[in-house]
Motif scaffolding. Sequence first.
Motif, PDB file in Angstrom:
ATOM      1  N   ASP A 186     -31.543  91.885 -65.193  1.00 11.27           N
ATOM      2  CA  ASP A 186     -32.798  91.694 -65.909  1.00 11.27           C
ATOM      3  C   ASP A 186     -32.773  90.379 -66.693  1.00 11.27           C
ATOM      4  OD1 ASP A 186     -30.953  92.322 -67.800  1.00 11.27           O
ATOM      5  OD2 ASP A 186     -32.022  94.043 -68.636  1.00 11.27           O
ATOM      6  N   ASN A 187     -31.800  89.510 -66.373  1.00 11.77           N
ATOM      7  CA  ASN A 187     -31.657  88.216 -67.028  1.00 11.77           C
ATOM      8  C   ASN A 187     -32.036  87.125 -66.041  1.00 11.77           C
ATOM      9  OD1 ASN A 187     -30.478  85.702 -67.978  1.00 11.77           O
ATOM     10  ND2 ASN A 187     -29.429  86.938 -69.528  1.00 11.77           N
ATOM     11  N   ARG A 188     -33.094  86.386 -66.355  1.00 11.44           N
ATOM     12  CA  ARG A 188     -33.587  85.371 -65.429  1.00 11.44           C
ATOM     13  C   ARG A 188     -32.556  84.265 -65.204  1.00 11.44           C
ATOM     14  NH1 ARG A 188     -38.709  84.121 -63.686  1.00 11.44           N
ATOM     15  NH2 ARG A 188     -38.943  82.021 -62.821  1.00 11.44           N
ATOM     16  N   PHE A 244     -36.016  95.522 -55.857  1.00 13.85           N
ATOM     17  CA  PHE A 244     -36.021  95.944 -57.253  1.00 13.85           C
ATOM     18  C   PHE A 244     -35.456  97.359 -57.407  1.00 13.85           C
ATOM     19  CE2 PHE A 244     -39.447  92.786 -56.956  1.00 13.85           C
ATOM     20  CZ  PHE A 244     -39.020  91.898 -57.937  1.00 13.85           C
ATOM     21  N   GLU A 245     -35.130  97.698 -58.641  1.00 12.42           N
ATOM     22  CA  GLU A 245     -34.529  98.990 -58.951  1.00 12.42           C
ATOM     23  C   GLU A 245     -35.468 100.147 -58.644  1.00 12.42           C
ATOM     24  OE1 GLU A 245     -31.966 100.838 -62.691  1.00 12.42           O
ATOM     25  OE2 GLU A 245     -33.627  99.462 -63.071  1.00 12.42           O
ATOM     26  N   VAL A 283     -42.048  90.061 -61.236  1.00 11.23           N
ATOM     27  CA  VAL A 283     -40.866  90.853 -61.564  1.00 11.23           C
ATOM     28  C   VAL A 283     -41.270  91.920 -62.587  1.00 11.23           C
ATOM     29  CG1 VAL A 283     -38.519  90.824 -62.462  1.00 11.23           C
ATOM     30  CG2 VAL A 283     -39.375  88.878 -61.127  1.00 11.23           C
ATOM     31  N   GLU A 284     -41.330  93.157 -62.129  1.00 13.32           N
ATOM     32  CA  GLU A 284     -41.712  94.263 -63.006  1.00 13.32           C
ATOM     33  C   GLU A 284     -40.616  95.304 -63.135  1.00 13.32           C
ATOM     34  OE1 GLU A 284     -45.320  95.766 -61.400  1.00 13.32           O
ATOM     35  OE2 GLU A 284     -46.480  93.947 -61.865  1.00 13.32           O
ATOM     36  N   SER A 285     -39.454  95.027 -62.561  1.00 15.37           N
ATOM     37  CA  SER A 285     -38.335  95.952 -62.639  1.00 15.37           C
ATOM     38  C   SER A 285     -37.050  95.155 -62.498  1.00 15.37           C
ATOM     39  CB  SER A 285     -38.440  97.014 -61.539  1.00 15.37           C
ATOM     40  OG  SER A 285     -37.340  97.898 -61.582  1.00 15.37           O
ATOM     41  N   ARG A 286     -35.930  95.788 -62.793  1.00 20.21           N
ATOM     42  CA  ARG A 286     -34.651  95.105 -62.652  1.00 20.21           C
ATOM     43  C   ARG A 286     -34.315  94.901 -61.172  1.00 20.21           C
ATOM     44  NH1 ARG A 286     -30.174  97.811 -66.373  1.00 20.21           N
ATOM     45  NH2 ARG A 286     -30.703  99.645 -65.092  1.00 20.21           N
TER      46      ARG A 286
END
Length: 394
Positions: A248-250, A284-285, A319-322
């Motif tokens: 979750d870190n760009r 995504f997760e 990006v809406e999820s990890r």
Amino acid sequence: MIAYVRLPYFAISLAYRDEPSMTGPLVLGGYAWQAGQVYAMSQTPEQAGVRAGMALRQAQALCPDARFLPADDARCRQLFEQIADAFATYTPYTEPEPALQHAGCYLDLRAGDARQMARMLHCQIEVQFGVHLRIGLAATKHAAKIAAASATHDPIHLIPPGQEAAALAPLPLATLPLDAETVRQLHLLGIYTVGQFAALKGGAVLGRFGKTVYTVHRLALGQDPRPVAPYHYKQSEQAGCSFDDPLDNRQVVETTLHQLSQTLAQRLDPRHLIARSLALDVHFEDRTRGHAATTLREPSADPRRLGAALADLFSRIAVESRIDELHVTATDLVPPVARQLSLFDSGETQRTRLQEVLGHLAVRHGASFYRSTVVEAFPYLPERRVRWSALEAV
């Protein structure tokens, strides 16, 4: 035995796969208020009369309950090529048949147990790519394709050798590759099924309709001598990674993309190839996926340029999820073209290149781009030294 693997509603199935919460009829090609054309549609709009190439507003009038979304043609083609590569691992005689609605592929499975190979292929492709398959088995290509379209309850349908004509006989003429005018003329003669068409004398068909329809008449008789063509792999290279702990870190994502670009460059270098196109897939997760693709202005295998292009692609994805996985694909690989450099570049060559650059700037920026022209080398006032004018006026 020849197999035809059918991917029904291919583009639509990808849209449903990438957004599991989406239900109901779907039309791809753009939003309903846009002046675009239909790219693909689900079963309900198709039954309502919606067809590929139709205006979006007309499609909405025919099926007002459908959801309209933009289509990603590049992504559909890329995934189909990956599926075709997977098919080719079973047999070198693999002939893809891309289509907007129902894509497919012929496979020559005469080297082994065709039914067992079809079962294995069905399980592998559905699990690996998340798409649904229908497989037809027959002695000829045309019969195999018809068998795949007839597979409903069982995903694999077999037409026993020697029974091709009997299996095709009750089907309507629309299952044959005939143009609308020929079908109309046959209907006037009272011919509505493949069996009735096959009952005609070959010489009469040749004399009345010509060689093309005569070839289709042979298909109706179950005769199809066409072989499956050998498969030609498209030049591509891939790299990817998965994360035990979703990201979750760009900044970490961009660092990973830079590492993937270096991996691509290291794989391209010994092959002496450079990439024209790049694609980025993000898993995504929450089990959704993001995709973006681009064509490079100049083909390259430079990790810095590839990394910058991948970072730009990632910025286009919502990006809406990890993030669970990152996959990059370099396609349209070509050998680099050497360019002879001149030791003594003439002023005329530099002037020509400058004009080319200015032309590109004019196309990109139009009248908003200005050029300075020296008016006085040593003016009394500094602001009188140059004159600014729009590029199109120069």
